[in-house]
Design an enzyme around this catalytic site. Structure first.
Site, PDB file in Angstrom:
ATOM      1  N   GLU A  38       0.837  -1.196   0.000  1.00  0.00           N
ATOM      2  CA  GLU A  38       0.000   0.000   0.000  1.00  0.00           C
ATOM      3  C   GLU A  38       0.872   1.246   0.000  1.00  0.00           C
ATOM      4  OE1 GLU A  38      -3.584   2.172   2.304  1.00  0.00           O
ATOM      5  OE2 GLU A  38      -2.828   0.297   3.165  1.00  0.00           O
ATOM      6  N   ASP A  67       9.642   5.138  -6.856  1.00  0.00           N
ATOM      7  CA  ASP A  67       8.350   5.813  -6.778  1.00  0.00           C
ATOM      8  C   ASP A  67       8.425   7.056  -7.651  1.00  0.00           C
ATOM      9  OD1 ASP A  67       5.698   5.512  -5.511  1.00  0.00           O
ATOM     10  OD2 ASP A  67       6.075   7.601  -5.000  1.00  0.00           O
ATOM     11  N   GLY A 151       2.047   5.227 -19.126  1.00  0.00           N
ATOM     12  CA  GLY A 151       1.559   6.243 -18.193  1.00  0.00           C
ATOM     13  C   GLY A 151       1.306   7.582 -18.871  1.00  0.00           C
ATOM     14  N   TYR A 152       1.929   8.619 -18.361  1.00  0.00           N
ATOM     15  CA  TYR A 152       1.730   9.973 -18.880  1.00  0.00           C
ATOM     16  C   TYR A 152       2.654  10.315 -20.054  1.00  0.00           C
ATOM     17  CZ  TYR A 152      -0.940  10.610 -14.556  1.00  0.00           C
ATOM     18  OH  TYR A 152      -1.870  10.484 -13.541  1.00  0.00           O
ATOM     19  N   ASP A 153       3.451   9.365 -20.507  1.00  0.00           N
ATOM     20  CA  ASP A 153       4.426   9.648 -21.580  1.00  0.00           C
ATOM     21  C   ASP A 153       3.820  10.315 -22.823  1.00  0.00           C
ATOM     22  OD1 ASP A 153       6.611   8.837 -20.160  1.00  0.00           O
ATOM     23  OD2 ASP A 153       6.711   6.836 -21.034  1.00  0.00           O
ATOM     24  N   LYS A 173      14.340   7.346 -24.511  1.00  0.00           N
ATOM     25  CA  LYS A 173      13.750   7.763 -23.227  1.00  0.00           C
ATOM     26  C   LYS A 173      14.713   7.440 -22.081  1.00  0.00           C
ATOM     27  CE  LYS A 173       9.999   7.108 -19.940  1.00  0.00           C
ATOM     28  NZ  LYS A 173       8.881   6.291 -19.467  1.00  0.00           N
TER      29      LYS A 173
END
Ligand code: IMP
Length: 197
Positions: A38, A67, A151-153, A173
């Site tokens: 979590e 993270d 993801g946000y790429d 990248k």
């Protein structure tokens, strides 16, 4: 050297393995069938700590956790630590991107300034955690572009190359990303401390 990686996200695992090519990186899933960690921390560091601690506790081997989040200027730092669940607890990449584009609709370019931040935590011995950070600055586009990355790429424009991260190859990248920058610092530490052998 062998490292346990506290991540169940195959996209991250692929990038980290490519960046740390000469190190044997073993995902935590190859040690335990099911694990749930979590991410209850309020900072990237806290979350990286929770994850690395869990991997070390379960395996007793040198462990690494990552993270990551996207920090958007015009949204007062959101989605930040909520990047994976911006559009809801079980939201997928696309829903999160859509919510972000919606939140920025009509805002000026300055509000679209953003950065990715990656915090890597390394635990080699009980209670001894080291952190390494990498950041990359860019802008949120108005529409998704490219089909690489994750993801946000597709909505993160990297100005020095004039392309979104999803328009770069994995190699490209991995030469400039937040994750590459954090892992380069980690690698420097391994080399300096003689742990890389
Ligand atoms: P976490 O570090 O697993 O909490 O990742 C948070 C979220 O950030 C993920 O669900 C992805 O949506 C996003 N993310 C993490 N790394 C990247 C990246 O390299 N590019 C684009 N999005 C990313």
């Amino acid at each position: 050297m062998r490292l346990v990686l506290a991540s169940g996200n195959p996209d991250k695992v692929r990038e980290i393995k490519e960046i740390l090519r000469d190190i044997e990186v073993l995902p935590l899933s190859s040690f335990v069938d099911e694990f749930e960690i979590e991410e209850s921390g309020l900072t990237f560091r806290e979350n990286a700590y929770i994850k690395v601690q869990k991997a070390f506790e379960l395996t007793g081997l040198p462990s690494l956790a990552d993270d990551t989040g996207l920090v958007v200027h015009g949204l007062h730092g959101m989605p930040g630590v909520f990047s994976s669940r911006f559009a809801g607890e079980n939201a997928g990449y696309e829903a999160n991107r859509r919510k972000l584009l919606e939140a920025l609709r009509g805002m000026p370019l300055s509000a679209r300034r953003a950065y990715f931040i990656c915090v890597v935590a390394f635990m080699e011995k009980p209670g001894e955690v080291r952190f390494f950070e990498g950041k990359v600055e860019g802008f949120i586009t108005k529409e998704p572009r490219g089909d690489g990355g994750f993801g946000y790429d597709p909505i993160f424009l990297y100005p020095p190359l004039g392309r979104t991260f999803a328009e770069l190859s994995l190699r490209e990248k991995n030469r400039v990303s937040h994750r590459y920058r954090a892992l380069s610092r980690f690698r420097e530490y391994l080399n300096e401390s003689g742990l890389s052998r």
